[in-house]
Design a protein around this motif. Sequence first.
Motif, PDB file in Angstrom:
ATOM      1  N   LEU A  69       0.846  -1.184   0.000  1.00 38.34           N
ATOM      2  CA  LEU A  69       0.000   0.000   0.000  1.00 38.34           C
ATOM      3  C   LEU A  69       0.887   1.242   0.000  1.00 38.34           C
ATOM      4  O   LEU A  69       2.091   1.143   0.237  1.00 38.34           O
ATOM      5  CB  LEU A  69      -0.943   0.003   1.199  1.00 38.34           C
ATOM      6  CG  LEU A  69      -0.387   0.122   2.614  1.00 38.34           C
ATOM      7  CD1 LEU A  69      -1.548   0.282   3.596  1.00 38.34           C
ATOM      8  CD2 LEU A  69       0.427  -1.086   3.017  1.00 38.34           C
ATOM      9  N   THR A  70       0.291   2.363  -0.330  1.00 40.30           N
ATOM     10  CA  THR A  70       1.050   3.606  -0.355  1.00 40.30           C
ATOM     11  C   THR A  70       0.709   4.403   0.897  1.00 40.30           C
ATOM     12  O   THR A  70      -0.457   4.674   1.164  1.00 40.30           O
ATOM     13  CB  THR A  70       0.709   4.420  -1.616  1.00 40.30           C
ATOM     14  OG1 THR A  70       1.010   3.612  -2.756  1.00 40.30           O
ATOM     15  CG2 THR A  70       1.526   5.703  -1.685  1.00 40.30           C
ATOM     16  N   VAL A  71       1.730   4.738   1.661  1.00 38.41           N
ATOM     17  CA  VAL A  71       1.519   5.496   2.902  1.00 38.41           C
ATOM     18  C   VAL A  71       2.253   6.823   2.784  1.00 38.41           C
ATOM     19  O   VAL A  71       3.479   6.846   2.602  1.00 38.41           O
ATOM     20  CB  VAL A  71       2.019   4.712   4.126  1.00 38.41           C
ATOM     21  CG1 VAL A  71       1.778   5.507   5.405  1.00 38.41           C
ATOM     22  CG2 VAL A  71       1.339   3.352   4.214  1.00 38.41           C
ATOM     23  N   ASN A  72       1.503   7.893   2.841  1.00 35.50           N
ATOM     24  CA  ASN A  72       2.071   9.243   2.729  1.00 35.50           C
ATOM     25  C   ASN A  72       2.973   9.367   1.502  1.00 35.50           C
ATOM     26  O   ASN A  72       4.068   9.936   1.554  1.00 35.50           O
ATOM     27  CB  ASN A  72       2.836   9.607   4.006  1.00 35.50           C
ATOM     28  CG  ASN A  72       1.934   9.619   5.207  1.00 35.50           C
ATOM     29  OD1 ASN A  72       0.735   9.871   5.094  1.00 35.50           O
ATOM     30  ND2 ASN A  72       2.481   9.336   6.382  1.00 35.50           N
ATOM     31  N   GLY A  73       2.518   8.775   0.385  1.00 31.10           N
ATOM     32  CA  GLY A  73       3.224   8.919  -0.886  1.00 31.10           C
ATOM     33  C   GLY A  73       4.326   7.908  -1.127  1.00 31.10           C
ATOM     34  O   GLY A  73       4.925   7.901  -2.198  1.00 31.10           O
ATOM     35  N   LEU A  87      -4.054   0.507  12.135  1.00 32.98           N
ATOM     36  CA  LEU A  87      -3.392   1.290  13.175  1.00 32.98           C
ATOM     37  C   LEU A  87      -2.107   0.603  13.644  1.00 32.98           C
ATOM     38  O   LEU A  87      -1.055   1.246  13.768  1.00 32.98           O
ATOM     39  CB  LEU A  87      -4.351   1.493  14.364  1.00 32.98           C
ATOM     40  CG  LEU A  87      -3.792   2.275  15.546  1.00 32.98           C
ATOM     41  CD1 LEU A  87      -3.373   3.684  15.130  1.00 32.98           C
ATOM     42  CD2 LEU A  87      -4.808   2.334  16.677  1.00 32.98           C
ATOM     43  N   ASP A  88      -2.173  -0.702  13.883  1.00 31.91           N
ATOM     44  CA  ASP A  88      -0.972  -1.410  14.330  1.00 31.91           C
ATOM     45  C   ASP A  88       0.058  -1.523  13.208  1.00 31.91           C
ATOM     46  O   ASP A  88       1.259  -1.494  13.467  1.00 31.91           O
ATOM     47  CB  ASP A  88      -1.342  -2.800  14.860  1.00 31.91           C
ATOM     48  CG  ASP A  88      -1.964  -2.732  16.252  1.00 31.91           C
ATOM     49  OD1 ASP A  88      -1.783  -1.698  16.917  1.00 31.91           O
ATOM     50  OD2 ASP A  88      -2.627  -3.691  16.658  1.00 31.91           O
ATOM     51  N   LEU A  89      -0.419  -1.649  11.980  1.00 30.80           N
ATOM     52  CA  LEU A  89       0.531  -1.660  10.855  1.00 30.80           C
ATOM     53  C   LEU A  89       1.325  -0.355  10.845  1.00 30.80           C
ATOM     54  O   LEU A  89       2.557  -0.353  10.729  1.00 30.80           O
ATOM     55  CB  LEU A  89      -0.220  -1.817   9.528  1.00 30.80           C
ATOM     56  CG  LEU A  89       0.628  -1.634   8.275  1.00 30.80           C
ATOM     57  CD1 LEU A  89       1.477  -2.861   8.014  1.00 30.80           C
ATOM     58  CD2 LEU A  89      -0.241  -1.344   7.063  1.00 30.80           C
ATOM     59  N   LEU A 124     -10.126  -0.136  13.369  1.00 29.59           N
ATOM     60  CA  LEU A 124     -11.161  -1.088  12.945  1.00 29.59           C
ATOM     61  C   LEU A 124     -10.938  -1.566  11.514  1.00 29.59           C
ATOM     62  O   LEU A 124     -11.786  -2.266  10.961  1.00 29.59           O
ATOM     63  CB  LEU A 124     -12.550  -0.436  13.020  1.00 29.59           C
ATOM     64  CG  LEU A 124     -13.113  -0.122  14.393  1.00 29.59           C
ATOM     65  CD1 LEU A 124     -14.546   0.365  14.269  1.00 29.59           C
ATOM     66  CD2 LEU A 124     -13.048  -1.338  15.303  1.00 29.59           C
ATOM     67  N   THR A 125      -9.831  -1.159  10.896  1.00 35.02           N
ATOM     68  CA  THR A 125      -9.592  -1.470   9.490  1.00 35.02           C
ATOM     69  C   THR A 125      -8.507  -2.531   9.390  1.00 35.02           C
ATOM     70  O   THR A 125      -7.392  -2.325   9.877  1.00 35.02           O
ATOM     71  CB  THR A 125      -9.153  -0.184   8.746  1.00 35.02           C
ATOM     72  OG1 THR A 125     -10.132   0.834   8.967  1.00 35.02           O
ATOM     73  CG2 THR A 125      -9.000  -0.443   7.257  1.00 35.02           C
ATOM     74  N   LEU A 126      -8.818  -3.656   8.770  1.00 28.87           N
ATOM     75  CA  LEU A 126      -7.816  -4.708   8.629  1.00 28.87           C
ATOM     76  C   LEU A 126      -6.777  -4.315   7.576  1.00 28.87           C
ATOM     77  O   LEU A 126      -7.122  -3.961   6.451  1.00 28.87           O
ATOM     78  CB  LEU A 126      -8.485  -6.021   8.215  1.00 28.87           C
ATOM     79  CG  LEU A 126      -9.104  -6.865   9.318  1.00 28.87           C
ATOM     80  CD1 LEU A 126      -9.751  -8.104   8.723  1.00 28.87           C
ATOM     81  CD2 LEU A 126      -8.074  -7.254  10.368  1.00 28.87           C
ATOM     82  N   LEU A 130      -6.195  -3.756   2.467  1.00 29.77           N
ATOM     83  CA  LEU A 130      -5.810  -2.477   1.865  1.00 29.77           C
ATOM     84  C   LEU A 130      -4.814  -2.607   0.725  1.00 29.77           C
ATOM     85  O   LEU A 130      -4.083  -1.657   0.440  1.00 29.77           O
ATOM     86  CB  LEU A 130      -5.245  -1.552   2.956  1.00 29.77           C
ATOM     87  CG  LEU A 130      -6.242  -1.203   4.055  1.00 29.77           C
ATOM     88  CD1 LEU A 130      -5.579  -0.334   5.104  1.00 29.77           C
ATOM     89  CD2 LEU A 130      -7.465  -0.500   3.469  1.00 29.77           C
ATOM     90  N   GLU A 131      -4.778  -3.748   0.074  1.00 29.62           N
ATOM     91  CA  GLU A 131      -3.877  -3.916  -1.054  1.00 29.62           C
ATOM     92  C   GLU A 131      -4.107  -2.784  -2.072  1.00 29.62           C
ATOM     93  O   GLU A 131      -5.238  -2.552  -2.520  1.00 29.62           O
ATOM     94  CB  GLU A 131      -4.135  -5.282  -1.713  1.00 29.62           C
ATOM     95  CG  GLU A 131      -3.263  -5.578  -2.916  1.00 29.62           C
ATOM     96  CD  GLU A 131      -1.800  -5.753  -2.544  1.00 29.62           C
ATOM     97  OE1 GLU A 131      -1.504  -6.184  -1.408  1.00 29.62           O
ATOM     98  OE2 GLU A 131      -0.952  -5.442  -3.398  1.00 29.62           O
TER      99      GLU A 131
END
Length: 216
Positions: A69-73, A87-89, A124-126, A130-131
Amino acid sequence: MSLDLPESAVPPPAGSDESSSAPTRRTFIATSTAVGGAVVAGGVIAGTFLADPEEASAAGAAPSSRVSLTVNGTRRTVTVDNRTSLLDLLREHLELTGSKKGCNAGACGACTVLVDGHRVNSCLTLAVRLEGAEVTTVEGLAKGDRLHPLQQAFIDEDAFQCGYCTPGQIMSGVGCIQEGHTGSAEEIREWMSGNICRCGCYVKIVRAVEQTADRK
Ligand code: FES
Ligand code: FES
């Protein structure tokens, strides 16, 4: 090497009820996958191996998947336990600790981030769902040394005390402004009502969101 397959990991005999084409929990897709010396059996979701939690746990292995996934670009690829929340990821795997864990149950909003531009409670989001997703956290708002206008407005309006809820409030405020739910203080309060502030900074939080929306 002989492998002691758990009974549930053995494919049903041809012709039995379980060998029908209807997928069942016991459907044997992975022939035998060794994970830390254990054998797990599972299915495939979006091209990612996803082990059956019960069978994997019986075999002593935590079912895990790879997700990109893309996190903050920035594109990130990680292997996580299938039960890992976004959240834990973010906090445990990517060391992005701006998003806070308050209730861990969807009730406080401290963990709010944007996924594909929409506000979500990351607790609450698995993560494995989020691929390919685009995630924005509070760490991704500033441009270099220049704060996002809502971050600046929180400072200008003194819209926090302890600051624990603040990252979630700011991410929720960014979403609220993008959604156009800023017609009045009441509307902002309504659309930010999932974000709790135990210090009671609501008046100033609403003012900061109003101020930023007005400048758009
Ligand atoms: Fe996610 Fe409270 S920590 S809603
Ligand atoms: Fe303390 Fe909101 S500033 S909980």
